[in-house]
Design a protein around this motif. Structure first.
Motif, PDB file in Angstrom:
ATOM      1  N   ASP A 192      41.931  25.542  38.829  1.00 43.49           N
ATOM      2  CA  ASP A 192      40.350  25.257  37.847  1.00 43.49           C
ATOM      3  C   ASP A 192      39.582  26.048  36.848  1.00 43.49           C
ATOM      4  OD1 ASP A 192      37.944  24.433  38.266  1.00 43.49           O
ATOM      5  OD2 ASP A 192      37.062  25.797  40.056  1.00 43.49           O
ATOM      6  N   LYS A 193      40.620  25.824  35.588  1.00 44.40           N
ATOM      7  CA  LYS A 193      40.455  27.127  34.240  1.00 44.40           C
ATOM      8  C   LYS A 193      39.487  27.342  33.590  1.00 44.40           C
ATOM      9  CE  LYS A 193      43.398  27.723  30.054  1.00 44.40           C
ATOM     10  NZ  LYS A 193      44.070  26.939  29.337  1.00 44.40           N
ATOM     11  N   ASP A 194      38.436  26.748  33.660  1.00 42.41           N
ATOM     12  CA  ASP A 194      37.456  26.964  32.961  1.00 42.41           C
ATOM     13  C   ASP A 194      35.765  27.578  34.237  1.00 42.41           C
ATOM     14  OD1 ASP A 194      38.371  26.285  30.720  1.00 42.41           O
ATOM     15  OD2 ASP A 194      37.212  24.010  31.370  1.00 42.41           O
ATOM     16  N   ASN A 195      36.439  27.492  36.251  1.00 39.81           N
ATOM     17  CA  ASN A 195      35.705  27.872  36.429  1.00 39.81           C
ATOM     18  C   ASN A 195      36.145  30.030  36.599  1.00 39.81           C
ATOM     19  OD1 ASN A 195      33.929  29.046  38.704  1.00 39.81           O
ATOM     20  ND2 ASN A 195      34.965  27.889  40.273  1.00 39.81           N
ATOM     21  N   THR A 196      35.097  30.672  36.006  1.00 36.36           N
ATOM     22  CA  THR A 196      34.817  32.092  35.929  1.00 36.36           C
ATOM     23  C   THR A 196      34.778  32.452  37.117  1.00 36.36           C
ATOM     24  OG1 THR A 196      33.138  32.236  35.749  1.00 36.36           O
ATOM     25  CG2 THR A 196      34.069  31.917  33.737  1.00 36.36           C
ATOM     26  N   ASN A 197      34.087  31.995  38.366  1.00 34.52           N
ATOM     27  CA  ASN A 197      33.576  32.168  40.117  1.00 34.52           C
ATOM     28  C   ASN A 197      34.900  31.605  40.523  1.00 34.52           C
ATOM     29  OD1 ASN A 197      31.751  33.551  39.217  1.00 34.52           O
ATOM     30  ND2 ASN A 197      30.254  31.556  39.624  1.00 34.52           N
ATOM     31  N   PHE A 198      36.058  31.720  40.566  1.00 33.52           N
ATOM     32  CA  PHE A 198      36.859  30.688  40.899  1.00 33.52           C
ATOM     33  C   PHE A 198      37.542  31.599  42.117  1.00 33.52           C
ATOM     34  CE2 PHE A 198      41.534  29.735  41.949  1.00 33.52           C
ATOM     35  CZ  PHE A 198      41.822  29.018  42.730  1.00 33.52           C
ATOM     36  N   ILE A 199      37.931  32.663  41.789  1.00 36.03           N
ATOM     37  CA  ILE A 199      38.701  33.846  42.439  1.00 36.03           C
ATOM     38  C   ILE A 199      37.598  34.244  43.744  1.00 36.03           C
ATOM     39  CG2 ILE A 199      39.618  35.725  42.900  1.00 36.03           C
ATOM     40  CD1 ILE A 199      41.214  35.612  39.837  1.00 36.03           C
ATOM     41  N   ASP A 200      36.364  34.169  43.249  1.00 37.04           N
ATOM     42  CA  ASP A 200      35.360  34.840  44.581  1.00 37.04           C
ATOM     43  C   ASP A 200      35.340  33.411  45.128  1.00 37.04           C
ATOM     44  OD1 ASP A 200      35.790  37.773  43.330  1.00 37.04           O
ATOM     45  OD2 ASP A 200      33.734  37.129  42.498  1.00 37.04           O
ATOM     46  N   GLU A 201      34.840  32.314  44.483  1.00 36.56           N
ATOM     47  CA  GLU A 201      34.833  31.310  45.426  1.00 36.56           C
ATOM     48  C   GLU A 201      36.207  31.047  46.500  1.00 36.56           C
ATOM     49  OE1 GLU A 201      34.345  28.121  43.014  1.00 36.56           O
ATOM     50  OE2 GLU A 201      32.406  29.068  42.216  1.00 36.56           O
ATOM     51  N   LEU A 202      37.223  30.997  45.739  1.00 35.92           N
ATOM     52  CA  LEU A 202      38.095  30.463  47.207  1.00 35.92           C
ATOM     53  C   LEU A 202      38.668  31.706  47.820  1.00 35.92           C
ATOM     54  CD1 LEU A 202      41.024  29.640  46.836  1.00 35.92           C
ATOM     55  CD2 LEU A 202      42.531  31.021  45.756  1.00 35.92           C
ATOM     56  N   LYS A 203      38.776  33.336  47.450  1.00 39.62           N
ATOM     57  CA  LYS A 203      38.114  34.251  48.911  1.00 39.62           C
ATOM     58  C   LYS A 203      36.855  33.404  49.286  1.00 39.62           C
ATOM     59  CE  LYS A 203      39.954  38.111  45.893  1.00 39.62           C
ATOM     60  NZ  LYS A 203      39.922  39.342  45.109  1.00 39.62           N
ATOM     61  N   GLY A 204      35.903  33.686  49.888  1.00 44.13           N
ATOM     62  CA  GLY A 204      35.311  33.115  50.297  1.00 44.13           C
ATOM     63  C   GLY A 204      35.809  31.415  51.201  1.00 44.13           C
ATOM     64  N   ARG A 205      36.064  30.729  50.483  1.00 43.89           N
ATOM     65  CA  ARG A 205      36.932  29.589  51.147  1.00 43.89           C
ATOM     66  C   ARG A 205      37.886  29.854  52.126  1.00 43.89           C
ATOM     67  NH1 ARG A 205      36.245  26.623  45.969  1.00 43.89           N
ATOM     68  NH2 ARG A 205      39.018  27.086  46.100  1.00 43.89           N
ATOM     69  N   TRP A 206      38.741  31.254  52.314  1.00 45.74           N
ATOM     70  CA  TRP A 206      40.087  31.584  52.456  1.00 45.74           C
ATOM     71  C   TRP A 206      39.371  32.472  53.902  1.00 45.74           C
ATOM     72  CZ3 TRP A 206      43.818  31.231  54.360  1.00 45.74           C
ATOM     73  CH2 TRP A 206      45.112  32.114  55.235  1.00 45.74           C
ATOM     74  N   HIS A 207      37.923  33.251  53.763  1.00 47.35           N
ATOM     75  CA  HIS A 207      37.407  33.876  54.768  1.00 47.35           C
ATOM     76  C   HIS A 207      36.568  33.209  55.732  1.00 47.35           C
ATOM     77  CE1 HIS A 207      34.591  36.568  56.462  1.00 47.35           C
ATOM     78  NE2 HIS A 207      33.908  35.618  56.162  1.00 47.35           N
ATOM     79  N   ASP A 208      36.129  31.716  55.435  1.00 54.38           N
ATOM     80  CA  ASP A 208      35.104  30.763  56.091  1.00 54.38           C
ATOM     81  C   ASP A 208      36.467  29.782  56.778  1.00 54.38           C
ATOM     82  OD1 ASP A 208      33.033  31.467  54.917  1.00 54.38           O
ATOM     83  OD2 ASP A 208      32.713  29.551  53.568  1.00 54.38           O
ATOM     84  N   PHE A 209      37.398  29.661  56.324  1.00 55.69           N
ATOM     85  CA  PHE A 209      38.857  28.982  56.505  1.00 55.69           C
ATOM     86  C   PHE A 209      39.205  30.159  58.366  1.00 55.69           C
ATOM     87  CE2 PHE A 209      43.811  28.403  57.032  1.00 55.69           C
ATOM     88  CZ  PHE A 209      43.520  27.298  57.533  1.00 55.69           C
TER      89      PHE A 209
END
Length: 274
Positions: A99-116
């Motif tokens: 998701d190259k243009d998403n500057t929040n990708f890593i924070d969003e990814l960490k959030g999804r991992w936490h929820d998972f």
């Protein structure tokens, strides 16, 4: 069972490589510039990231090509790109791939991992594979989840040269155990010592990170699978495919939709009420 491979969709519209990016001379110059930066004691992270942005397409073509044997790929890639021994740069490469243009990708990814992981905690208790995390700190909880994940999302292939599938993800070193000696015996593992964590590919330690980052370690592992373009070990292919689709939100190639993946996903979705 077909060995599951990482299948991702790069955002081609955002690539900034010029038409001559693929020439050996251009790539050689690019490698030299990166390696020169890494001869400094503390290379500037932003400078390295900028260089990696510029040659993304050419770099992925080099890494993903069939000209490099998979067993040699991590050595050749890390020789050309020593910056990928840094977890931060590997996570950014995962962002470029997915998701190259998403500057929040890593924070969003960490959030999804936490929820998972929160859902996995309940799922594990329901399946009597985990106990409620009473009295555990975050690192202990993360370690227990890593240990049980392969049994919650099982593959049909039995692990080779290890006692169980969880050893393909994580191993807690005994006080008397030497990390290098352990790695020579147990491939495809990420051994964890009492003081810090070592992430390994095969029998080679790639990078270390502090124990308080253990909660994110599965994301680091996935980032290395993508960055180095490695095949998932068969004994944890179902689990890693679930993380790929549920957390990374990356589709799986049709040929890798195995019966064990479909069965695990059906049970998981029924449990979380989808």
């Amino acid at each position: 069972m077909h060995s599951t491979t990482v299948f991702s969709q790069a955002n081609k519209s955002a690539d900034v490589d010029s038409p001559d990016s693929y020439s050996p001379a251009t790539l050689a110059k690019h490698y030299k510039t990166l390696q020169t930066l890494y001869k400094r004691k503390n290379p500037n992270h932003q400078d390295v990231s900028h260089l990696l942005d510029l040659k993304f397409v050419a770099r992925r073509a080099f890494i993903d090509s069939n000209t490099i044997r998979e067993e040699d790929r991590h050595e050749k890639v890390l020789d050309a790109y020593p910056c990928f021994k840094d977890v931060g740069h590997v996570m950014e490469e995962l962002q470029r791939i997915l998701d190259k243009d998403n500057t929040n990708f890593i924070d969003e990814l960490k959030g999804r991992w936490h929820d998972f992981c929160q859902k996995v905690q309940f799922f594990g208790v329901w399946k009597k594979a985990l106990k409620p995390p009473m009295g555990m700190d975050k690192a202990e909880q993360a370690l227990e989840i890593l240990r049980v994940l392969p049994s919650l999302f099982p593959s049909t292939s039995a692990p080779k040269r290890v006692r169980n599938a969880s050893e393909a993800l994580v191993h807690v070193l005994e006080e008397t155990e030497d990390p290098n000696s352990y790695l020579k015996k147990r491939p495809l593992s990420c051994p964890v010592s009492p003081s810090n964590c070592l992430l390994a590919v095969g029998d080679v330690g790639i990078t270390t990170f502090p124990k308080d980052k253990l909660t994110e370690s599965a994301l680091y592992l996935m980032a290395y699978y993508y960055t180095l373009h490695l095949t998932y070990p068969k004994c944890v292919a179902t689990l890693l495919s679930v993380i790929q689709t549920e957390v990374l939100l990356d589709k799986i190639h049709g040929r890798d939709l195995t019966s064990s993946y479909k069965k695990s996903m059906a049970e998981w979705e029924a449990f979380i009420g989808q």
